[in-house]
Design a protein around this motif. Structure first.
Motif, PDB file in Angstrom:
ATOM      1  N   ALA A  68       1.133  -1.156   0.219  1.00 57.43           N
ATOM      2  CA  ALA A  68      -0.171   0.167  -0.018  1.00 57.43           C
ATOM      3  C   ALA A  68       0.798   0.982  -0.108  1.00 57.43           C
ATOM      4  O   ALA A  68       1.454   1.612   0.677  1.00 57.43           O
ATOM      5  CB  ALA A  68      -0.850  -0.150   1.240  1.00 57.43           C
ATOM      6  N   ILE A  69       0.255   2.176  -0.705  1.00 55.31           N
ATOM      7  CA  ILE A  69       1.631   3.298  -1.155  1.00 55.31           C
ATOM      8  C   ILE A  69       0.570   4.743  -0.756  1.00 55.31           C
ATOM      9  O   ILE A  69      -0.131   5.005  -1.501  1.00 55.31           O
ATOM     10  CB  ILE A  69       1.763   3.262  -2.468  1.00 55.31           C
ATOM     11  N   ASP A  70       1.233   5.449  -0.352  1.00 55.73           N
ATOM     12  CA  ASP A  70       0.503   6.538  -0.710  1.00 55.73           C
ATOM     13  C   ASP A  70       1.556   8.084   0.230  1.00 55.73           C
ATOM     14  O   ASP A  70       3.065   7.108   1.036  1.00 55.73           O
ATOM     15  CB  ASP A  70      -0.285   6.819   0.452  1.00 55.73           C
ATOM     16  N   SER A  71       1.666   9.016  -0.605  1.00 54.48           N
ATOM     17  CA  SER A  71       2.330   9.716  -0.244  1.00 54.48           C
ATOM     18  C   SER A  71       1.536  10.669   0.913  1.00 54.48           C
ATOM     19  O   SER A  71       2.472  11.845   1.296  1.00 54.48           O
ATOM     20  CB  SER A  71       2.882  11.309  -1.561  1.00 54.48           C
ATOM     21  N   ASP A  72       0.943  11.162   1.728  1.00 53.66           N
ATOM     22  CA  ASP A  72       0.054  11.471   1.923  1.00 53.66           C
ATOM     23  C   ASP A  72       0.430  10.789   4.178  1.00 53.66           C
ATOM     24  O   ASP A  72      -0.245   9.579   4.221  1.00 53.66           O
ATOM     25  CB  ASP A  72      -0.905  11.957   2.252  1.00 53.66           C
ATOM     26  N   MET A  73       1.082  11.334   4.774  1.00 58.10           N
ATOM     27  CA  MET A  73       1.528  10.174   5.665  1.00 58.10           C
ATOM     28  C   MET A  73      -0.249  10.265   6.413  1.00 58.10           C
ATOM     29  O   MET A  73       0.043   8.776   7.696  1.00 58.10           O
ATOM     30  CB  MET A  73       2.547  10.972   7.261  1.00 58.10           C
ATOM     31  N   ASP A  74      -1.036  11.154   6.732  1.00 58.37           N
ATOM     32  CA  ASP A  74      -2.137  10.984   6.929  1.00 58.37           C
ATOM     33  C   ASP A  74      -3.184   9.228   7.081  1.00 58.37           C
ATOM     34  O   ASP A  74      -3.478   8.960   7.157  1.00 58.37           O
ATOM     35  CB  ASP A  74      -3.245  11.867   7.085  1.00 58.37           C
ATOM     36  N   ALA A  75      -3.233   9.848   5.229  1.00 58.70           N
ATOM     37  CA  ALA A  75      -3.484   8.450   4.866  1.00 58.70           C
ATOM     38  C   ALA A  75      -2.464   6.886   5.261  1.00 58.70           C
ATOM     39  O   ALA A  75      -3.101   5.756   5.581  1.00 58.70           O
ATOM     40  CB  ALA A  75      -3.202   8.423   3.171  1.00 58.70           C
ATOM     41  N   ILE A  76      -1.446   7.500   5.055  1.00 56.12           N
ATOM     42  CA  ILE A  76      -0.109   5.671   6.258  1.00 56.12           C
ATOM     43  C   ILE A  76      -0.716   5.778   6.841  1.00 56.12           C
ATOM     44  O   ILE A  76      -1.073   4.491   7.737  1.00 56.12           O
ATOM     45  CB  ILE A  76       0.868   6.120   5.787  1.00 56.12           C
ATOM     46  N   ASN A  77      -1.026   6.537   8.236  1.00 50.77           N
ATOM     47  CA  ASN A  77      -1.579   5.744   9.738  1.00 50.77           C
ATOM     48  C   ASN A  77      -2.694   5.608   9.252  1.00 50.77           C
ATOM     49  O   ASN A  77      -3.216   4.842  10.171  1.00 50.77           O
ATOM     50  CB  ASN A  77      -1.330   7.629  10.007  1.00 50.77           C
ATOM     51  N   LEU A  78      -4.017   5.551   8.493  1.00 50.48           N
ATOM     52  CA  LEU A  78      -5.110   5.271   8.328  1.00 50.48           C
ATOM     53  C   LEU A  78      -5.175   4.183   8.087  1.00 50.48           C
ATOM     54  O   LEU A  78      -5.970   3.340   8.089  1.00 50.48           O
ATOM     55  CB  LEU A  78      -5.843   6.747   7.901  1.00 50.48           C
ATOM     56  N   LYS A  85      -7.323  -3.279  12.254  1.00 51.17           N
ATOM     57  CA  LYS A  85      -9.330  -3.539  12.397  1.00 51.17           C
ATOM     58  C   LYS A  85      -9.949  -4.620  12.174  1.00 51.17           C
ATOM     59  O   LYS A  85     -10.693  -5.110  12.838  1.00 51.17           O
ATOM     60  CB  LYS A  85      -9.675  -2.319  12.454  1.00 51.17           C
ATOM     61  N   PHE A  86      -9.041  -4.691  10.962  1.00 49.31           N
ATOM     62  CA  PHE A  86     -10.018  -6.014   9.720  1.00 49.31           C
ATOM     63  C   PHE A  86      -8.912  -7.077   9.956  1.00 49.31           C
ATOM     64  O   PHE A  86      -9.194  -8.181   9.263  1.00 49.31           O
ATOM     65  CB  PHE A  86     -10.424  -5.399   8.705  1.00 49.31           C
ATOM     66  N   GLY A  87      -8.019  -7.336  10.735  1.00 45.13           N
ATOM     67  CA  GLY A  87      -6.538  -8.698  11.353  1.00 45.13           C
ATOM     68  C   GLY A  87      -6.536  -8.452   9.726  1.00 45.13           C
ATOM     69  O   GLY A  87      -5.832 -10.054  10.235  1.00 45.13           O
ATOM     70  N   VAL A  88      -5.995  -7.725   9.665  1.00 49.07           N
ATOM     71  CA  VAL A  88      -5.035  -8.420   7.816  1.00 49.07           C
ATOM     72  C   VAL A  88      -3.748  -7.311   7.945  1.00 49.07           C
ATOM     73  O   VAL A  88      -2.746  -6.921   6.598  1.00 49.07           O
ATOM     74  CB  VAL A  88      -5.837  -8.266   6.764  1.00 49.07           C
ATOM     75  N   LEU A  89      -3.077  -6.531   9.136  1.00 44.88           N
ATOM     76  CA  LEU A  89      -2.164  -5.961   9.113  1.00 44.88           C
ATOM     77  C   LEU A  89      -0.497  -6.458   8.836  1.00 44.88           C
ATOM     78  O   LEU A  89      -0.340  -6.429   7.997  1.00 44.88           O
ATOM     79  CB  LEU A  89      -1.771  -5.098  10.888  1.00 44.88           C
ATOM     80  N   ASN A  90      -0.888  -8.089   8.773  1.00 47.62           N
ATOM     81  CA  ASN A  90       0.756  -9.027   8.688  1.00 47.62           C
ATOM     82  C   ASN A  90       0.722  -8.650   7.314  1.00 47.62           C
ATOM     83  O   ASN A  90       1.589  -9.092   6.827  1.00 47.62           O
ATOM     84  CB  ASN A  90       0.158 -10.351   9.625  1.00 47.62           C
ATOM     85  N   ASN A  91      -0.777  -8.747   6.583  1.00 47.61           N
ATOM     86  CA  ASN A  91      -0.983  -9.217   5.032  1.00 47.61           C
ATOM     87  C   ASN A  91       0.317  -8.233   3.798  1.00 47.61           C
ATOM     88  O   ASN A  91       0.332  -8.114   3.521  1.00 47.61           O
ATOM     89  CB  ASN A  91      -2.095  -9.369   4.310  1.00 47.61           C
ATOM     90  N   ALA A  92      -0.065  -6.639   4.992  1.00 41.56           N
ATOM     91  CA  ALA A  92       0.324  -5.711   4.442  1.00 41.56           C
ATOM     92  C   ALA A  92       2.023  -5.316   4.626  1.00 41.56           C
ATOM     93  O   ALA A  92       2.724  -5.273   5.577  1.00 41.56           O
ATOM     94  CB  ALA A  92      -0.561  -4.407   4.543  1.00 41.56           C
ATOM     95  N   VAL A  93       2.133  -4.288   3.032  1.00 44.24           N
ATOM     96  CA  VAL A  93       3.616  -2.866   3.674  1.00 44.24           C
ATOM     97  C   VAL A  93       2.898  -2.405   3.243  1.00 44.24           C
ATOM     98  O   VAL A  93       2.597  -2.020   2.037  1.00 44.24           O
ATOM     99  CB  VAL A  93       4.644  -4.335   2.360  1.00 44.24           C
ATOM    100  N   ILE A  94       3.254  -1.202   3.617  1.00 45.10           N
ATOM    101  CA  ILE A  94       2.828   0.358   3.870  1.00 45.10           C
ATOM    102  C   ILE A  94       4.041   0.956   3.438  1.00 45.10           C
ATOM    103  O   ILE A  94       4.528   0.809   5.061  1.00 45.10           O
ATOM    104  CB  ILE A  94       1.543   0.157   5.603  1.00 45.10           C
ATOM    105  N   ILE A  95       3.783   1.519   2.747  1.00 45.06           N
ATOM    106  CA  ILE A  95       4.641   2.369   2.300  1.00 45.06           C
ATOM    107  C   ILE A  95       4.933   3.985   2.069  1.00 45.06           C
ATOM    108  O   ILE A  95       3.567   4.406   0.871  1.00 45.06           O
ATOM    109  CB  ILE A  95       5.492   1.986   0.862  1.00 45.06           C
TER     110      ILE A  95
END
Length: 195
Positions: A68-78, A85-95
């Motif tokens: 998951a890519i976004d240039s907005d830090m607020d978007a990254i945090n959200l 919340k949906f129990g899938v944080l381990n599936n993602a790499v947030i950049i």
């Protein structure tokens, strides 16, 4: 678990949201997910992840890695908050970063969704396609006429197969003192194609 169904289109109100970070609405999200033609185990990239609603939906469908890519830090945090919340944080790499800078560093994937191009549609489409495996699916959404024109041109020049363009206009009900009325949302153009 917050969403106990296999179907896409998680209701918007189940996501944490803020005023300054966009969310792809549930009806549009359902169409995007269907155009990606996801299967369990395939990897994906979500460019311009915003609130993370598409990243969450892809993660629930594939149970595999989503970048998951976004240039907005607020978007990254959200996005991180919603993935948790949906129990899938381990599936993602947030950049946090610009897609133009991040894409060259990512591995090849089977599905890519582009939710924002910051005016560099041609470049982002070409970079995204360089990270898409043969037979993979690219989906791009836009509400801006300039992006729509540039996306079509970039996709055609890239020799994508099965290019499909769908315009979606959704109206949702709203209760009033005398009954129910329909409130229209912005039309969205959804491009999809196969590499």
């Amino acid at each position: 678990m917050t969403w106990n169904y296999k179907t896409p289109g998680i209701p918007d109100e189940l996501f944490d949201r803020t005023e300054n970070v966009p969310i792809t609405k549930e009806d549009i999200r359902s169409i995007i997910i269907s155009k990606l033609r996801l299967r369990e185990g395939i990897t994906a990239i979500d460019i311009g992840c915003g609130s993370g609603s598409i990243t969450v939906e892809i993660s629930l469908q594939t149970r595999a890695k989503v970048f998951a890519i976004d240039s907005d830090m607020d978007a990254i945090n959200l996005t991180e908050k919603n993935l948790t919340k949906f129990g899938v944080l381990n599936n993602a790499v947030i950049i946090h970063g610009r897609a133009q800078d991040v894409l060259p560093t990512l591995p090849m994937v089977e599905a890519i969704v582009i939710g924002g191009t910051t005016g560099e549609t041609d470049r982002i489409v070409k970079l995204a396609l360089s990270k898409l495996n043969k037979g993979g699916r690219l989906v791009l959404t836009s509400i801006l006429i300039e992006t729509i024109y540039n996306a079509l041109k970039a996709m055609q020049e890239s020799n994508l197969q099965d290019i499909d363009i769908t315009q979606v206009t959704i109206a949702k009900s709203k209760k009033t003192s005398s009954g129910t009325m329909m409130i229209s949302r912005n039309p969205v153009i959804i491009f999809s194609g196969t590499k």
